[in-house]
Write an enzyme that holds these catalytic residues in place. Structure first.
Site, PDB file in Angstrom:
ATOM      1  N   ARG A  49      63.526  23.344  69.071  1.00  0.00           N
ATOM      2  CA  ARG A  49      63.787  23.347  67.656  1.00  0.00           C
ATOM      3  C   ARG A  49      64.311  24.662  67.269  1.00  0.00           C
ATOM      4  NH1 ARG A  49      65.832  21.086  62.983  1.00  0.00           N
ATOM      5  NH2 ARG A  49      64.638  21.869  61.154  1.00  0.00           N
ATOM      6  N   ILE A  50      65.252  24.858  66.596  1.00  0.00           N
ATOM      7  CA  ILE A  50      65.555  25.917  65.680  1.00  0.00           C
ATOM      8  C   ILE A  50      65.237  25.644  64.297  1.00  0.00           C
ATOM      9  CG2 ILE A  50      67.513  27.679  65.008  1.00  0.00           C
ATOM     10  CD1 ILE A  50      68.959  27.028  67.659  1.00  0.00           C
ATOM     11  N   HIS A  51      64.365  26.481  63.657  1.00  0.00           N
ATOM     12  CA  HIS A  51      63.864  26.263  62.619  1.00  0.00           C
ATOM     13  C   HIS A  51      64.090  27.613  61.520  1.00  0.00           C
ATOM     14  CE1 HIS A  51      61.311  24.025  59.563  1.00  0.00           C
ATOM     15  NE2 HIS A  51      61.098  25.676  59.097  1.00  0.00           N
ATOM     16  N   SER A  52      65.015  27.297  60.761  1.00  0.00           N
ATOM     17  CA  SER A  52      65.402  28.594  59.716  1.00  0.00           C
ATOM     18  C   SER A  52      64.431  28.704  58.704  1.00  0.00           C
ATOM     19  CB  SER A  52      66.790  28.090  59.028  1.00  0.00           C
ATOM     20  OG  SER A  52      67.802  28.107  60.102  1.00  0.00           O
ATOM     21  N   CYS A  54      61.986  29.359  55.547  1.00  0.00           N
ATOM     22  CA  CYS A  54      61.978  28.769  54.566  1.00  0.00           C
ATOM     23  C   CYS A  54      60.661  28.857  53.898  1.00  0.00           C
ATOM     24  CB  CYS A  54      62.433  27.238  54.579  1.00  0.00           C
ATOM     25  SG  CYS A  54      62.296  26.431  52.995  1.00  0.00           S
ATOM     26  N   THR A 114      72.769  22.072  45.980  1.00  0.00           N
ATOM     27  CA  THR A 114      72.531  23.305  46.776  1.00  0.00           C
ATOM     28  C   THR A 114      73.740  24.017  47.328  1.00  0.00           C
ATOM     29  OG1 THR A 114      71.155  24.017  48.720  1.00  0.00           O
ATOM     30  CG2 THR A 114      72.185  21.774  49.003  1.00  0.00           C
ATOM     31  N   ASP A 126      76.570  27.648  54.053  1.00  0.00           N
ATOM     32  CA  ASP A 126      75.647  27.758  55.122  1.00  0.00           C
ATOM     33  C   ASP A 126      76.151  29.220  55.638  1.00  0.00           C
ATOM     34  OD1 ASP A 126      74.051  28.130  57.158  1.00  0.00           O
ATOM     35  OD2 ASP A 126      74.111  25.975  57.824  1.00  0.00           O
ATOM     36  N   ARG A 128      74.288  30.902  57.888  1.00  0.00           N
ATOM     37  CA  ARG A 128      73.741  31.220  59.092  1.00  0.00           C
ATOM     38  C   ARG A 128      74.441  31.489  60.216  1.00  0.00           C
ATOM     39  NH1 ARG A 128      69.679  26.265  58.924  1.00  0.00           N
ATOM     40  NH2 ARG A 128      71.568  25.382  58.301  1.00  0.00           N
TER      41      ARG A 128
END
Length: 196
Positions: A49-52, A54, A114, A126, A128
């Site tokens: 999992r790549i979790h940005s 937050c 958003t 986005d 990222r």
């Protein structure tokens, strides 16, 4: 290689002990981490999992987004499978930064979604860069992954960076009255695969 590994240590969690690895970007000193549970087996696809980052969702339990719940779901799933990796990607607010994210929230309070809020602030939907995550996989000698994500952009960028994704596993969070518009926007405007 954009990153160097700095250190690792044991991180006890409600789901068991993870190894926490610290990395630093060579160009700006920005830090990123990876949590590894169990053994990484060579040539066996590992759950990832790549979790940005937050802060509002992960630390303050905001209901505006699905981030904090996804973080818990991912750590629990990795532990229940017996091995896996979670990269905590330090690009807050889809890489617009915390203060700009708060400005975007204010615009959302006034009716923008958003994506529109980010664009009003001069950013793309986005910002990222997931190639940093590919560097972490390579440093840890992980070549094949089963990726927990709803984001096809993330999949494409990792594949372009040389990571083999053998399976995309959805990580679906239930809608509530606070996040329904946000989730709908992510699906319709950003291509996220959020609904079963």
């Amino acid at each position: 290689m954009q990153l160097i590994q700095i250190e690792k240590a044991i991180l006890p969690t409600p789901w068991g002990d993870f190894l926490i690895f610290g990395f630093e970007e060579k160009k700006n000193g920005k830090n990123h981490i990876a949590l590894v549970y169990g053994k990484i087996k060579k040539n066996i696809p590992i759950l990832a999992r790549i979790h940005s980052e937050c802060l509002t969702g992960d630390a303050f339990f905001s209901l505006r987004c699905d981030c904090g719940i996804q973080l818990e779901m991912a750590m629990s799933r990795i532990a229940s499978e017996g091995n896996g990796i979670l990269i905590y990607h330090r690009q807050e607010g889809r890489n617009i930064g915390l203060l700009n994210k708060i400005k975007a929230y204010s615009l959302q309070d006034k009716g923008l979604d958003t994506v529109e809020a980010n664009q009003k602030l001069g950013f793309s939907a986005d910002e990222r860069d997931f190639s940093l995550c590919a560097d972490i996989f390579n440093i840890l000698n992980i070549k094949k992954i089963r990726l927990l994500t709803n984001n096809p952009f993330k999949v494409d960028m990792l594949i372009a960076s040389g990571i083999e994704i053998v399976e995309r596993i959805p990580i679906i969070v239930e809608k509530n009255d606070k996040n329904a518009h946000y989730l709908k926007t992510k699906a319709e405007k950003m291509g996220h695969l959020l609904f079963k």
